[in-house]
Design an enzyme around this catalytic site. Sequence first.
Site, mmCIF file in Angstrom:
data_model
loop_
_atom_site.group_PDB
_atom_site.id
_atom_site.type_symbol
_atom_site.label_atom_id
_atom_site.label_comp_id
_atom_site.label_asym_id
_atom_site.label_seq_id
_atom_site.Cartn_x
_atom_site.Cartn_y
_atom_site.Cartn_z
ATOM 1 N N LEU A 63 0.651 3.656 -2.023
ATOM 2 C CA LEU A 63 1.112 3.598 -3.403
ATOM 3 C C LEU A 63 1.661 4.936 -3.880
ATOM 4 O O LEU A 63 1.156 5.997 -3.526
ATOM 5 C CB LEU A 63 -0.043 3.168 -4.321
ATOM 6 C CG LEU A 63 -0.674 1.809 -4.011
ATOM 7 C CD1 LEU A 63 -1.796 1.510 -4.997
ATOM 8 C CD2 LEU A 63 0.364 0.695 -4.024
ATOM 9 N N HIS A 87 5.189 2.377 -7.773
ATOM 10 C CA HIS A 87 4.248 1.262 -7.907
ATOM 11 C C HIS A 87 3.476 1.353 -9.225
ATOM 12 O O HIS A 87 3.301 0.356 -9.936
ATOM 13 C CB HIS A 87 3.234 1.273 -6.754
ATOM 14 C CG HIS A 87 3.827 1.084 -5.401
ATOM 15 N ND1 HIS A 87 3.794 2.066 -4.435
ATOM 16 C CD2 HIS A 87 4.459 0.025 -4.833
ATOM 17 C CE1 HIS A 87 4.365 1.613 -3.334
ATOM 18 N NE2 HIS A 87 4.787 0.387 -3.552
ATOM 19 N N GLY A 107 0.815 -1.200 0.000
ATOM 20 C CA GLY A 107 0.000 0.000 0.000
ATOM 21 C C GLY A 107 0.852 1.255 0.000
ATOM 22 O O GLY A 107 2.025 1.227 -0.362
#
Length: 347
Positions: free
Chosen positions: A44, A48, A42
Amino acid sequence: MSMSTAASPSPIQVFRDPSPLRQWRRQLLLSNKSLGFVPTMGALHEGHLSLMRQAAAENTDILVSIYVNPTQFGVNEDLSSYPRTWDSDVAKLQALNAELDAQGKAGGRVSAILAPTSRVMYPSLPPSSEVDGDGSFVTITPISRRLEGASRPVFFRGVATVCMKLFNLAAADRAYFGQKDVQQTVVIKRMVKDFHIDTEVRIGATVREEDGLAMSSRNVYLGERRRAVGLVLYRALRAAEEAYASGKTRREEILGAANEVAQGVLAEQQALSPSERALYEVDYISLADPESLDELEVVDAAQGAILSGAVKMAPLEESREGEDCGLGDGQVPVRLIDNLIMKPLVS
C-alpha cells in the site's frame, strides 16, 4: 481474527473465507450501514490511502482486500517479485483509522480486510495465466485487448475475473479505483454495466510524487537513477497535453509532442556510460476515445480524450558503489504506466 493498536482503538477484522465475510456484510445491511470497498494487491502507498479517505467520506465502513491475483500476470511476468508487505500494510490501515479519528472526521473507518488464499479465490482449478488456459474467467472485449492488453494479453481477463469474484464477496455499495490505471477503470465500469452488478464504481485522482511520478507499488524497484529517468513518461504526456491545450487536435500533432520528449530523453541516456544511464523502451503512447478506447486520429473537442502510455525500465547495466538501486538491486525490470485525461474544450 482482529488487530488493534492504542492509536486505533477500533479493531480491523481480517477475513480469509467467504462465509464469515458474508455474515459480517449481512449485519452491516441490517444495521443500515454502507460499505465502501477498496481492492488492492497490497504494498500500500498514498494512492491507495487516498481512495480509502474518499471511501471514508462516503460510507460508514470500509473493506480493503489484499490479494496478489495470479491470473493478471502473464507466464513471464513479475508475479514472484511483486512486493508483499502484509505487516506494513496493516500498520498503514491502522494509522489511517487513527488519522481519521484524530481529525474528528465523520464517516467510515477501515473495518475489515479481505485477505483470501488463491484456493479460496479459485476453488475449482489452480489459476491459469496461459492465454488459452482452463478456468472460469470474465472477459471484457474488445477494450481489454487494447493498450495494456496488447502487451499483456491475460491481464484484463485476470483483473475482470478477480474483481467479479471480489464484488460478489463484498457486495459493497461502492468500489474505489485509481485513475492511474485508466484502462482498468474502463474495463471495470463496462463489467459492472454489462453484468448488472449492484456496486457503484468510484474513481479517485492519480496520486503523484512531488515531481509528478505516479505512485505505484512497483516504484520501490526503481532506485534513484531509474526513478529520475522514469519521469520521461509523465513529461511526454504533459507535452502532449500542452499541445492539445494550445488548440492542436490531430493525432500526429499531439502524440508528436510526446514522442519528441520520449525519444530525446532516450538519446540522452544512450549517450551516457553504462554506469550512468538508465535505458528504457516505450511500449506505447496512446490517444484514445474516453469510453471505447479506440485510437483517435482527431480529438473531438466536445468529447476530449485519454492520453496514456507505458515504458519499460530496463535493469541497470552497471551500478556504482553506494548507489541507491532500489529493491532488487536495480535488476528487476519495471513497467511504468500513466495517463492524463484531456477534458473537453467545449461543452
